[in-house]
Design an enzyme around this catalytic site. Structure first.
Site, PDB file in Angstrom:
ATOM      1  N   GLU A  34     -73.670 -31.196 -14.832  1.00  0.00           N
ATOM      2  CA  GLU A  34     -73.344 -32.556 -15.245  1.00  0.00           C
ATOM      3  C   GLU A  34     -74.181 -33.591 -14.505  1.00  0.00           C
ATOM      4  O   GLU A  34     -74.696 -34.535 -15.095  1.00  0.00           O
ATOM      5  CB  GLU A  34     -71.862 -32.869 -14.998  1.00  0.00           C
ATOM      6  CG  GLU A  34     -70.901 -31.967 -15.739  1.00  0.00           C
ATOM      7  CD  GLU A  34     -70.400 -30.804 -14.885  1.00  0.00           C
ATOM      8  OE1 GLU A  34     -71.234 -30.114 -14.245  1.00  0.00           O
ATOM      9  OE2 GLU A  34     -69.182 -30.581 -14.857  1.00  0.00           O
ATOM     10  N   CYS A  38     -65.604 -31.143 -12.372  1.00  0.00           N
ATOM     11  CA  CYS A  38     -64.932 -31.189 -11.078  1.00  0.00           C
ATOM     12  C   CYS A  38     -64.827 -32.655 -10.630  1.00  0.00           C
ATOM     13  O   CYS A  38     -65.318 -33.566 -11.303  1.00  0.00           O
ATOM     14  CB  CYS A  38     -65.715 -30.377 -10.051  1.00  0.00           C
ATOM     15  SG  CYS A  38     -67.285 -31.128  -9.571  1.00  0.00           S
ATOM     16  N   CYS A  81     -68.265 -34.459 -10.216  1.00  0.00           N
ATOM     17  CA  CYS A  81     -68.909 -34.802 -11.479  1.00  0.00           C
ATOM     18  C   CYS A  81     -68.153 -35.902 -12.217  1.00  0.00           C
ATOM     19  O   CYS A  81     -68.765 -36.786 -12.813  1.00  0.00           O
ATOM     20  CB  CYS A  81     -69.055 -33.554 -12.342  1.00  0.00           C
ATOM     21  SG  CYS A  81     -70.182 -32.344 -11.606  1.00  0.00           S
TER      22      CYS A  81
END
Length: 153
Positions: free
Chosen positions: A49, A77, A80
């Site tokens: 990402e 996560c 990100c």
């Protein structure tokens, strides 16, 4: 998502966790692509990402991408998601959930924190079976390889 899955295949080929990401502009043109590169770069911030967001921001000449969307094979996560929020990303679309570190719905749900200064639209579960199977196959193979090394060592 099909392109993100193909990118994830490349990550797996290089020994990285198979996560692929694509950033699309408002006209649905690709402005950024990324694969996990944490092992290769010895850098925990090289998630797919972030690689894709960095490329998209450089392409657009702006760190804010309010009309863009991030397509990723795995639920983002916290790191990100934080980057996506700072980029004011319009939408995140993901495939498989991540019960260990996902912050769209699994471990945390960013939408429940009303005090955040930006809320990104979340679309979950796109091609989730294919995305999940890709990850399961990767880790299954990794465990088999480790077991074989242990038995041969």
């Amino acid at each position: 998502m099909e392109i993100a899955l193909q990118l994830a295949d490349w990550a797996a080929y290089w020994g990285e966790v198979p996560v692929g990401a694509v950033v699309l502009d408002a006209q649905r043109r690709i402005i950024g692509m990324g694969v996990n590169q944490t092992i290769y770069h010895h850098d925990p911030t090289q998630h797919a990402e972030l690689v894709a967001l960095r490329q998209a921001c450089a392409f657009m000449g702006n760190y804010r991408l309010p009309a863009a969307q991030l397509i990723v094979t795995l639920e983002p996560c916290m790191m990100c998601m934080g980057a996506a929020l700072h980029a004011r990303l319009g939408r995140i679309v993901y495939g498989a959930t991540d019960p260990k570190t996902g912050v769209c719905e699994s471990v945390l749900e960013q939408q429940q924190y009303q005090s955040l200064n930006h809320h990104t639209e979340i679309v979950a579960g796109v091609l989730h079976e294919r995305c999940g199977e890709q990850l399961r196959n990767f880790f299954r193979q990794r465990r088999a390889d480790r077991k074989q090394q242990t038995n041969n060592g």
